[in-house]
Design an enzyme around this catalytic site. Structure first.
Site, PDB file in Angstrom:
ATOM      1  N   LYS A 246      -2.003  -0.737  -6.499  1.00 36.11           N
ATOM      2  CA  LYS A 246      -0.572  -0.522  -6.754  1.00 36.11           C
ATOM      3  C   LYS A 246      -0.289  -0.592  -8.258  1.00 36.11           C
ATOM      4  CE  LYS A 246       0.574  -2.288  -2.199  1.00 36.11           C
ATOM      5  NZ  LYS A 246       0.960  -3.442  -1.373  1.00 36.11           N
TER       6      LYS A 246
ATOM      7  N   GLN B 150       2.805  -9.702  -1.869  1.00 36.74           N
ATOM      8  CA  GLN B 150       1.688  -9.178  -1.070  1.00 36.74           C
ATOM      9  C   GLN B 150       1.435 -10.079   0.141  1.00 36.74           C
ATOM     10  OE1 GLN B 150       0.027  -6.190  -1.647  1.00 36.74           O
ATOM     11  NE2 GLN B 150      -0.947  -6.574   0.320  1.00 36.74           N
TER      12      GLN B 150
ATOM     13  N   ASP C 286       9.584  -3.120  -0.588  1.00 43.74           N
ATOM     14  CA  ASP C 286       8.723  -3.076   0.603  1.00 43.74           C
ATOM     15  C   ASP C 286       9.540  -2.771   1.860  1.00 43.74           C
ATOM     16  OD1 ASP C 286       6.004  -3.229   0.301  1.00 43.74           O
ATOM     17  OD2 ASP C 286       5.925  -5.430   0.228  1.00 43.74           O
TER      18      ASP C 286
END
Ligand code: NAD
Length: 294
Positions: A53, A97, A120
């Site tokens: 990412k 994460q 997200d």
């Protein structure tokens, strides 16, 4: 024979489009989109995902910040860090994460993220706005699938879409998105899961099948009708003596035989997988341009 949906190519196209936009933002002296990522502990797979990412951000000209916290980080410490990011005007969006170490309550963390920076798309507010068809950040995998359907001009309106799997990150949001009054969307949706009886009766009626249960080569040719559109989300890594690495990736679809009957199909790897990074970058650009919350 089916058209193969090339997720790698579409993901690269999207990233190129974003790179061009960032360049023009920079030329006009605008704010460069800035994505932050929090990584707690040093789980191997998570390191790889976060690394990819950050690298993608660099490639397209975004700013990125990787915040590494030790495995021993407490829930309170993490929530404090999240508070800092929520209040930092330089950071447009950020991700925490997952998975987190066992002593940290993931839902609490998801809910601590400011929905305005929730790139997200996991915050309950983001999910609620998605269900209401309001502007929001869509979760990465479903957003990627929507992009694939759109960019391959796959007709969805009035079609019967069968989703296999009801996880919060793939199956459930996909069922919501495909049923929305939107394009892609406007499907009649059947959401199936581990308690569904006679699954084959449903899959045989599907015009579009979204398969996300995590069982290698589960969907076979006898379960689908001719001309079906198949989106294979599954990724299962199994040992193999035919590859150098000693393992091989499998989707949830028995690819060769289903491809022979399908009109469109995503391969594994190279289908849905590469789209998740593109989705995250699209969400970050949206955050930076204040397209979701003005
Ligand atoms: P999960 O593992 O959280 O849940 C699986 C779902 O499948 C459950 O809802 C369960 O009810 C359903 N299910 C299990 N057995 C079934 C059966 N026999 N019939 C019908 N339904 C059944 O799911 P997940 O996190 O959405 O992951 C699914 C797969 O997709 C995994 O292989 C995962 O690795 C992969 N995945 C890929 C990406 C990507 O970027 N390509 C992203 C997320 C997940």
């Amino acid at each position: 024979m089916a058209t193969i949906i090339d997720g790698k190519l579409i993901s690269e196209q999207i990233q190129n489009e974003i790179a061009i936009e960032v360049q023009s933002i920079a030329e006009q002296g605008g704010k460069i989109p800035h994505l932050a990522a929090i990584l707690v502990g040093s789980d191997g797979a998570s390191e790889t995902y976060v690394g990819a990412k950050v690298k993608a951000c660099e490639k397209i000209g975004f700013e990125s910040t990787l915040i590494r916290l030790p495995e021993s980080t407490t829930e309170e410490d993490l929530i404090r860090k999240i508070g800092e990011l929520n209040n930092d005007p330089g950071i447009d969006g950020y991700i925490v994460q997952l998975p987190l170490p066992k002593h940290i309550n993931e839902q609490k963390i998801i809910e601590a993220v400011d929905p305005k920076k929730d790139v997200d798309g996991f915050h309950p507010q983001s999910v609620g706005r998605m269900a209401l068809n309001l502007p929001t950040y869509l979760p990465a995998t479903p957003y990627g699938i929507i992009q694939l359907l759109e960019r391959y001009n796959i007709e969805t309106s009035g079609k019967h879409c069968v989703v296999i799997g009801r996880s919060n990150i793939v199956g459930s949001p996909m069922s919501i998105l495909m049923a929305r009054n939107a394009a892609p969307g406007n499907c009649t949706v059947t959401l199936t899961h581990s308690r569904t009886k006679n699954l084959k009766e449903f899959t045989l009626k599907a015009d579009i099948l979204i398969v996300a249960l995590g069982k290698a080569e589960f969907l076979t040719a006898d379960m689908v009708k001719d001309g079906v559109v198949v989106i294979d989300v599954g990724i299962t890594r199994l040992p193999s003596d035919k590859t150098k690495s000693g393992y091989k990736l499998f989707g949830d679809v028995k690819y060769d035989e289903v491809a022979a009957k399908a009109s469109f199909i995503t391969p594994v790897p190279g289908g849905v997988g590469p789209m998740t990074i593109a989705s995250l970058l699209m969400n970050t650009l949206k955050a930076s341009k204040k397209e979701v919350y003005r």
